[in-house]
Scaffold this active site. Structure first.
Site, mmCIF file in Angstrom:
data_model
loop_
_atom_site.group_PDB
_atom_site.id
_atom_site.type_symbol
_atom_site.label_atom_id
_atom_site.label_comp_id
_atom_site.label_asym_id
_atom_site.label_seq_id
_atom_site.Cartn_x
_atom_site.Cartn_y
_atom_site.Cartn_z
ATOM 1 C CG LEU A 139 29.554 -9.980 118.052
ATOM 2 C CD1 LEU A 139 28.950 -9.699 116.676
ATOM 3 C CD2 LEU A 139 30.966 -10.525 117.904
ATOM 4 C CG ASP A 140 33.592 -5.298 121.955
ATOM 5 O OD1 ASP A 140 33.295 -5.971 122.952
ATOM 6 O OD2 ASP A 140 34.768 -5.073 121.593
ATOM 7 C CD GLN A 141 27.025 0.748 121.960
ATOM 8 O OE1 GLN A 141 27.616 0.856 123.026
ATOM 9 N NE2 GLN A 141 26.154 1.654 121.548
ATOM 10 N NE ARG A 239 37.876 -2.291 120.558
ATOM 11 C CZ ARG A 239 37.038 -1.676 121.371
ATOM 12 N NH1 ARG A 239 36.060 -2.371 121.963
ATOM 13 N NH2 ARG A 239 37.163 -0.385 121.614
#
Length: 327
Positions: A139-141, A239
């Site tokens: 997962l993205d930060q 996104r």
């Protein structure tokens, strides 16, 4: 020093498979990949037939027990740190974690400490357990939510194969600017790197195929809560796709609304107000489902919205509500 092994994975040969080789049983019935097999067959207890080490070319008989054992491993390159994280599920094969926003999954250049990996390695060390940190996906930060960590190479291989085959359910909840005019649909937009900014992804005809399925669960005067499901797993996919249809995630500084400067001042102020209410993109990995690599059981894990997204949702609900998918 003798090697330590995890509990063996076993298979009893039925009469219909008598005459198969050990290799065939391992690949067809236990699903051991060629890469993993080439590694474990060289270890003392990696491949066993009725408790005895054998060549994988040996034929089997009805009632024989073929077993695979993997050597215990640790992540010697990851510094253990007492970093808190929420455990959703754990057994001898899996660790399911609810990652907080702002936490990087794995150490990278410039971020060797403070990651989820550092915390998990410390947790296992405190328990006296020996596992290598193997996240099945990332997962993205700034994205919160569920992430699966395999405790050995066999488990990692099997969940990865489910991911490639599209058999893993990954659902996300996002709070977005505006509300899509079509409340439910599919975004089919190939994704690739932006040639002018390599760290950024864009929708481009020459990109890699990417599918995102969305449904507006609740709409507000200035935004919406969308439930999303990935058809593919491209970097920053949700996104990028939501921005491409004009509804970027609230708080997303990297993929904000195109043409923002051209909007009327009241619209710009409303967008800035919402973006300022949360310090990261409003995206949460809310559901994760797959088959257990050892038992075959269908597993589904769920995670509620974290506090910052609930607060943002309350702010959105303070505006006039257009409709709710639950009505």
């Amino acid at each position: 020093m003798r090697s330590e092994y995890y509990d063996p994975i076993e298979y009893q040969v039925p009469a219909t498979e008598e005459g198969w080789t050990v290799k065939t049983v391992l690949q067809r019935r236990l699903g051991v990949s060629r890469k993993l097999l080439s590694r474990i067959k060289l270890t003392e207890r990696g491949v066993m037939l009725n408790g005895e080490r054998v060549f994988i070319s040996v034929p089997v008989k009805a009632g024989d027990t073929v077993s695979v054992s993997l050597e215990k491993e640790t992540s010697t390159d990851i510094l253990p740190e007492p970093i808190p994280f929420d455990i959703v599920y754990e057994d001898e094969a899996l660790l399911i974690v609810d990652k907080a926003a702002g936490v990087i999954v794995h150490p990278t250049h410039g971020h060797y400490t403070g990651t989820l990996a550092n915390g998990v390695v410390h947790y296992w060390q405190e328990k006296g357990a020996k596992f290598r940190f193997r996240p099945v996906h990332r997962l993205d930060q700034e994205t919160s939510g569920l992430i699966a960590i395999a405790k050995n190479a066999y488990v990692h291989q099997h969940i990865s194969e489910q991911l490639i085959a599209g058999e893993v359910t990954k659902k996300y909840t996002a709070l977005v600017h505006g509300c899509p005019s079509v409340p439910e649909g599919m975004i089919d937009g190939p994704i690739d790197r932006d040639p002018e900014e390599p760290h950024r992804r864009i929708v481009t005809p020459s990109g890699y195929p990417a599918l995102t399925y969305y449904k507006v669960a609740e709409a507000y005067a200035e935004g919406a809560r969308a439930e999303l499901r990935l058809g593919t797993g491209r970097t920053h996919q949700i996104r990028v796709h939501m921005t491409s249809i004009g509804h970027p995630l609230i708080g997303d500084k990297f993929y904000g609304l195109p043409g923002l400067a051209e909007l009327p001042e009241p619209a710009r102020e409303a967008i800035a107000r919402l973006d300022g209410a949360i310090g990261r993109q409003a995206l949460h990995a809310s559901e994760l489902g797959f088959r257990h690599p050892l038992t075959g059981e269908a597993l589904t894990f769920e995670s509620k919205l974290p506090a910052d997204m609930r607060k943002l949702e309350e702010l959105l609900r303070g505006d006039r509500l257009f409709f709710s998918a639950n009505d």
